[in-house]
Enzyme design. Structure first.
Site, PDB file in Angstrom:
ATOM      1  N   HIS A  53      61.614  81.383  30.789  1.00 40.96           N
ATOM      2  CA  HIS A  53      61.755  82.785  31.218  1.00 40.96           C
ATOM      3  C   HIS A  53      61.309  82.996  32.662  1.00 40.96           C
ATOM      4  CE1 HIS A  53      60.842  87.184  31.271  1.00 40.96           C
ATOM      5  NE2 HIS A  53      61.849  87.260  30.409  1.00 40.96           N
ATOM      6  N   SER A 113      64.038  92.583  31.662  1.00 41.33           N
ATOM      7  CA  SER A 113      63.297  91.572  32.429  1.00 41.33           C
ATOM      8  C   SER A 113      64.080  91.174  33.670  1.00 41.33           C
ATOM      9  CB  SER A 113      63.052  90.325  31.573  1.00 41.33           C
ATOM     10  OG  SER A 113      62.100  90.564  30.577  1.00 41.33           O
ATOM     11  N   ASP A 136      54.163  85.307  34.298  1.00 45.75           N
ATOM     12  CA  ASP A 136      55.206  85.006  33.317  1.00 45.75           C
ATOM     13  C   ASP A 136      54.879  83.685  32.619  1.00 45.75           C
ATOM     14  OD1 ASP A 136      58.019  84.751  32.150  1.00 45.75           O
ATOM     15  OD2 ASP A 136      58.267  86.529  33.394  1.00 45.75           O
TER      16      ASP A 136
END
Length: 375
Positions: free
Chosen positions: A167, A362, A129
């Site tokens: 994120h 996600s 990520d």
């Protein structure tokens, strides 16, 4: 003749006397044996009586302990249910704008695993990520293990492995976050943050830079690193979380990213991938479209276990490739990276100093990766 008769008589007398003596001895022996047998039987009965008494006492103590334990469990469950109801009421009164992990973990059954001693300990989850920031909930010694930084940020030493986008940290919190000192079995302490598998570790492989930019080749290289180093130096990578996707039109049989995730799967790593946020009726994104991975869609959840939850309308899924699982994915509250790209771009998603709410497949994929770690 008289001498012979006398000798015969004496012989018979001796035989009769010997037989009488033998009979007397046999009778004595039998009497002794009978007494010994009687004594042995008495001792056996006494021993059995003693065992019976002690067994009855132990049984009574066991029953007492069981009843006490049951009463404690019922009391604990009532307290937990009361606390969850309070959280749910708060969630609903706020328009359903933020769903804390304390509700998510209960709704999907993670807390039931924790109560049995299964919290993901011994399992490493690789998160490819935007990196992981050292925020509270991910700072325990050994909680986050840094793999390679393959992002464009890697040329700046101060940004190595760190999540400037926001994120990756959000995903890591959902999967394995755990506040320092938070006892897993004491899940009634809902003010402390816990992800799905709070005992597991995060292996951080950074590919996205501070703006979220990433190339497919970087992701493929990251997956290859996970496969090659899955058991190095005490690692035990059993789960790979991919909370992203591309719009590749190639068949999985030809696509290099699909080939990479299949290699991970073939080496004993469960690959969990987000289906995408393009909406129902749109193709599942790559690599989730590969049949060897778990493709995850999102469900709109109100924090209950009722059956009225619906697939979120932003979930990518179609007849060509349906999702394998759905998990909560709307307004999930997880760890925030202050001043990160998405933190500044979405002010309205900031819950408080520590937390940020996010929606998408996600987040759903992260929930499933944590669940896999528990299993």
């Amino acid at each position: 003749q008289e001498d012979i008769d006398k000798a015969h008589y004496d012989f018979n007398e001796r035989v009769a006397k010997a037989e009488a003596d033998y009979a007397s001895k046999v009778a004595g022996i039998r009497e002794d044996q009978a007494h010994a047998l009687a004594d042995a039987l008495k001792k056996l009965r006494d021993a059995l009586d003693d065992v019976t008494v002690r067994y009855a006492k132990d049984l009574a103590e066991i029953e007492e302990d069981y009843l006490k334990s049951t009463e404690d469990s019922v009391k604990k469950h009532d307290e937990l249910r009361k606390d969850f109801d309070s959280q749910l009421a708060s969630f609903v009164s706020n328009g359903g704008r933020a769903l804390p992990m304390s509700l998510i973990t209960h709704e999907v059954g993670a807390t039931a695993f924790w109560a049995q001693g299964f919290d993901g300990s011994g399992i490493d989850v690789a998160v490819i990520d935007s990196g992981v920031a050292p925020v509270e909930g991910l700072t325990a010694p050994g909680k986050v293990i840094n793999g390679p930084d393959l992002s464009f940020d890697s040329q700046i030493p101060q940004l190595l492995h760190l999540d400037m986008y926001g994120h990756g940290t959000h995903m890591a919190g959902i999967i394995a976050g755990r506040d320092d000192g938070a006892a897993v079995k004491s899940f009634t302490e809902t003010e402390q943050f816990r992800g799905m598998a709070p005992g597991s570790r995060i292996v951080n492989i950074k590919v996205a830079d501070a703006t979220g930019a990433v190339d497919v080749s970087q992701v493929i290289a990251a997956i290859d690193w996970v496969v090659q180093h899955r058991n190095d130096n005490g690692l035990n990578i059993r789960v790979l979380n991919l909370s992203f996707g591309t719009d590749s039109i190639q068949s999985p049989a030809l696509d290099p990213l699909a080939f990479a995730v299949e290699q991970a799967w073939n080496h004993g790593i469960v690959v969990v991938a987000a289906s995408g946020n393009d909406g129902i009726g749109t193709p599942v994104r790559n690599p989730a479209k590969d049949p060897f991975v778990i493709a995850v869609g999102a469900v709109r959840s109100d924090g209950r276990t009722d059956t009225d939850d619906q697939v979120a309308d932003f979930t990518s899924c179609s007849k060509e490739r349906e999702v394998d699982l759905v998990a909560p994915g709307r307004s999930l509250v997880s760890l925030r990276v202050p001043e990160s790209f998405i933190d500044q771009a979405h002010n309205g998603a900031v819950v408080d100093d520590r937390f940020f709410k996010g929606s998408g497949t996600s987040q759903s994929a992260a929930v499933v990766s944590g669940a896999v770690a528990l299993l």
